[in-house]
Design a protein around this motif. Structure first.
Motif, short mmCIF file in Angstrom:
data_model
loop_
_atom_site.label_atom_id
_atom_site.label_comp_id
_atom_site.label_asym_id
_atom_site.label_seq_id
_atom_site.Cartn_x
_atom_site.Cartn_y
_atom_site.Cartn_z
N TYR A 193 -6.61 -13.14 6.09
CA TYR A 193 -6.44 -12.09 7.08
C TYR A 193 -5.53 -11.03 6.52
CZ TYR A 193 -5.06 -9.92 11.52
OH TYR A 193 -4.81 -9.03 12.54
N VAL A 194 -5.96 -9.77 6.53
CA VAL A 194 -5.14 -8.67 6.05
C VAL A 194 -4.78 -7.80 7.26
CG1 VAL A 194 -4.98 -6.72 4.48
CG2 VAL A 194 -6.36 -8.71 3.86
N PRO A 195 -3.51 -7.88 7.72
CA PRO A 195 -3.11 -7.13 8.91
C PRO A 195 -3.11 -5.63 8.62
CG PRO A 195 -1.43 -8.75 8.27
CD PRO A 195 -2.40 -8.64 7.15
N GLN A 196 -3.00 -4.83 9.69
CA GLN A 196 -2.90 -3.38 9.51
C GLN A 196 -1.66 -3.06 8.67
OE1 GLN A 196 -3.44 -0.80 12.84
NE2 GLN A 196 -4.67 -2.31 13.94
N ALA A 197 -1.82 -2.13 7.73
CA ALA A 197 -0.77 -1.89 6.74
C ALA A 197 0.53 -1.42 7.37
CB ALA A 197 -1.26 -0.88 5.72
N HIS A 198 0.45 -0.68 8.48
CA HIS A 198 1.68 -0.09 9.02
C HIS A 198 2.45 -1.05 9.91
CE1 HIS A 198 0.00 0.40 13.02
NE2 HIS A 198 -1.11 0.75 12.42
N GLN A 199 1.96 -2.29 10.06
CA GLN A 199 2.70 -3.25 10.88
C GLN A 199 3.89 -3.84 10.13
OE1 GLN A 199 -0.29 -6.08 12.00
NE2 GLN A 199 -0.94 -4.90 13.76
N VAL A 200 3.98 -3.52 8.84
CA VAL A 200 5.00 -4.15 8.01
C VAL A 200 6.12 -3.14 7.73
CG1 VAL A 200 5.41 -4.92 5.65
CG2 VAL A 200 3.52 -5.87 6.97
N ASP A 201 7.37 -3.63 7.68
CA ASP A 201 8.51 -2.79 7.34
C ASP A 201 8.66 -2.78 5.82
OD1 ASP A 201 10.91 -1.53 7.01
OD2 ASP A 201 12.12 -3.18 7.79
N TYR A 202 8.41 -1.61 5.21
CA TYR A 202 8.43 -1.56 3.74
C TYR A 202 9.84 -1.47 3.17
CZ TYR A 202 3.46 -1.41 3.99
OH TYR A 202 2.17 -1.77 4.24
N ASP A 203 10.85 -1.43 4.05
CA ASP A 203 12.23 -1.52 3.57
C ASP A 203 12.65 -2.97 3.40
OD1 ASP A 203 13.44 0.85 2.90
OD2 ASP A 203 13.69 1.45 4.98
N PHE A 204 11.75 -3.90 3.71
CA PHE A 204 12.07 -5.32 3.55
C PHE A 204 12.38 -5.60 2.09
CE2 PHE A 204 11.50 -9.88 3.48
CZ PHE A 204 11.86 -10.28 4.75
N PRO A 205 13.48 -6.35 1.82
CA PRO A 205 13.82 -6.61 0.42
C PRO A 205 12.87 -7.62 -0.22
CG PRO A 205 15.37 -7.72 1.87
CD PRO A 205 14.45 -6.94 2.76
N ALA A 206 11.84 -7.12 -0.89
CA ALA A 206 10.89 -8.01 -1.56
C ALA A 206 10.22 -7.24 -2.68
CB ALA A 206 9.84 -8.52 -0.57
#
Lengths: 258, 296
Positions: free
Chosen positions: A81-94
């Motif tokens: 499953y690939v969720p909608q791209a904008h549901q993720v916080d891209y400031d997450f340290p990873a």
């Protein structure tokens, strides 16, 4: 394609209710193995609900979803499953590699580390999506298209046969959308099956082989040209517009790639 | 007095030793936990949760006195009531979870203050609100060790679920994760660590020991595991320095620790080379140096 054994997913009278509201009503359709299927329809037509009910998130009020076919590789197909791209916080340290490695986490017990096969699968997925050179970058440095490829790589690293994408074209500019099309065509050549929820019919016509047109009920299904005929689209969108007439128009939020 | 004596002399006192040990232990686990709270955007909710513990603590103290077990149960009940009540209100009414939570916690806090002010001879409000390092007895220290050890073990055991749920809840769910369970488990761990931090930090400031080192670490590192490690280490370091300050300046221990951690944070907010206020200046200076060429 008429033979049932070539259908990797079969929906039979699938009905999903949220309380009193009916989200999917008596949907019967087949998904041929190795097809690119656009799940299209207006807002609230049940596109996301269909994807999620394949994953078992929503109990079916009626009907059944049959998964797999008689092909030896497809008796127990795996989903990604690939969720909608904008549901993720891209400031997450990873880093990019860490996100792709998440594909292998659920199969590992808490005390186990990822083994050589896991790392092999991660490296192959990074290479396939051509983001190997970005692997140790923090995810906040990625462009919109690169972000999407990272999540597609994670899905590939899961070793899936069926890919469920929620609005994959939503956050992409033209170039990134073209790249995604190339990736999807390559997947098709490898026998992978893709179901993507799409609200834009243009994208569905351009990039997909099959379509399921939903408006709570199934309006049309089959090869894109047939399923997205003028008459079918009129039935799906204008019928829905009548239902939602009372609701005020909601402005769409634009999403700009950085 | 020599600098060495300034640093070591306070810790020759048994109560300072116990206070230091408890603060370092809680800092290690609380700092790591704080990282998850910050990334889940639960920092303010955690603060509300800490305030809502007061009535439970006051009731337990009223009936059972200074008893770690009773205080724990009282605080746990108050915390769970607030968390469950907030979740329930947001499900059953039109309120969003943060609004329901914000309304409930202030109600609980007021109930606690009412209790404490009604029995002023038996309950010391300042003791609850601001903590007291003198209150860290051997029993409290044992409790702190137990909570920190268990928290760190649980954080390690569930590291992948916690990270996945914080980063991408939909993917977590799609791969068989149970989001609700992870969420409740995280809040329960926060409540246990809050109670453990209570004697030193007090209710009002205890979350500072978790959140401040986490936001400081967030400004420096690019991966989750190092962020949690750095945050725990910063909390332990800040607790040590804060206790020294508190001893020499005669300031409440919780306030001294929070102010020390706050200095770390403000310094990082300015100086962090990639995420600080000075970062754009630094970048301009670097490119300036690269493109600078002298006329021949």
């Amino acid at each position: 394609m008429a033979h049932a054994s070539h259908h990797i997913l079969r929906f039979r009278s699938v009905t999903v209710r949220y309380g009193r509201r009916v989200a999917l009503d008596d949907v019967t359709a087949d998904v041929p193995c190795g097809s690119l299927v656009a799940v299209a329809g207006p807002n609230g037509a049940g596109k996301s609900t269909l994807l999620r009910s394949i994953l078992g998130w929503h109990p079916l009020s009626a009907g059944e979803i049959r998964i797999g076919d008689a092909h030896t590789h497809h008796q127990l197909p795996r989903f990604a499953y690939v969720p909608q791209a904008h549901q993720v916080d891209y400031d997450f340290p990873a880093t990019v590699r860490e996100v792709v490695a998440q594909a292998r986490w659920p199969a590992r017990r808490p005390w186990q580390r990822l083994d050589a096969a896991d790392h092999e699968a991660i490296a192959r997925a990074l290479a396939e999506l051509e983001i190997g050179d970005l692997a140790s970058r923090p995810i906040r440095e990625l462009s919109g298209g690169q972000r999407q490829r990272m999540f597609l790589a994670r899905a590939v690293a899961q070793g899936a046969d069926i890919f469920l994408l929620d609005e994959p074209f939503a956050a992409l500019d033209r170039r990134a959308a073209r790249e995604l099309t190339h990736i999807l065509r390559a997947w098709r050549a490898q026998g992978r099956t893709v179901l993507a929820a799409l609200h834009e019919l243009e994208a569905a016509r351009e990039h997909f082989t099959h379509a399921l047109l939903l408006s709570t009920r199934l309006v049309a299904a089959g090869p894109v040209a047939e399923a997205l005929s003028e008459a079918a689209i009129h039935a799906a969108f204008d019928a829905a517009a009548c239902v939602h007439e009372a609701a005020p128009p909601v402005p769409r939020t634009a999403i700009f790639p950085r | 007095m020599s600098p060495g004596e300034l640093l070591l002399e306070p810790f020759s006192l048994p109560f300072m030793q116990r206070g230091l040990a408890a603060a370092v232990l809680v800092g290690l686990s609380g700092g790591a936990l704080g990282s998850l709270l910050v990334l889940r955007r639960l920092a303010l909710m955690g603060d509300a949760l800490s305030h809502s513990l007061l009535p439970g603590l006051a009731l337990a103290y009223l009936f059972f006195g200074q008893n770690v077990g009773a205080l724990l149960v009282g605080a746990l009940l108050a915390g769970l009531l607030t968390a469950a009540g907030g979740a329930l209100l947001s499900r059953l009414t039109r309120l969003k979870e943060d609004a329901a939570f914000g309304a409930l916690f202030i109600l609980f806090f007021a109930a606690g203050i009412a209790l404490v002010s009604h029995y002023p001879s038996r309950l010391d409000l300042a003791h609850f609100l601001f903590g007291s390092i003198l209150g860290v007895g051997p029993e409290e220290l044992r409790f702190a060790a137990l909570v920190s050890g268990t928290s760190i073990a649980l954080l390690l055991w569930f590291r992948r679920s916690l990270a996945l749920h914080a980063f991408d809840p939909a993917f977590h769910r799609a791969t068989g994760g149970r989001g609700g369970l992870v969420h409740v488990g995280l809040l329960a761990l926060v409540v246990f660590n809050l109670i453990s931090a209570l004697q030193i930090m007090g209710i009002v400031l205890s979350l500072g020991l978790f959140i401040l080192p986490a936001v400081t670490a967030y400004l420096w590192v690019e991966r989750l595991a190092p962020m949690m490690l750095l945050s725990g280490a910063l909390a332990a370091l800040g607790a040590t320095a804060g206790l020294l300050l508190s001893y020499h300046l005669g300031v409440a221990s919780g306030a001294a620790i929070v102010l020390t951690l706050g200095a770390f944070f403000l310094g990082s907010a300015v100086l962090s080379p990639r995420h600080g206020l000075a970062a754009p200046l630094l970048a301009r200076w670097r490119t300036g140096k690269r493109v600078l060429h002298r006329p021949d």
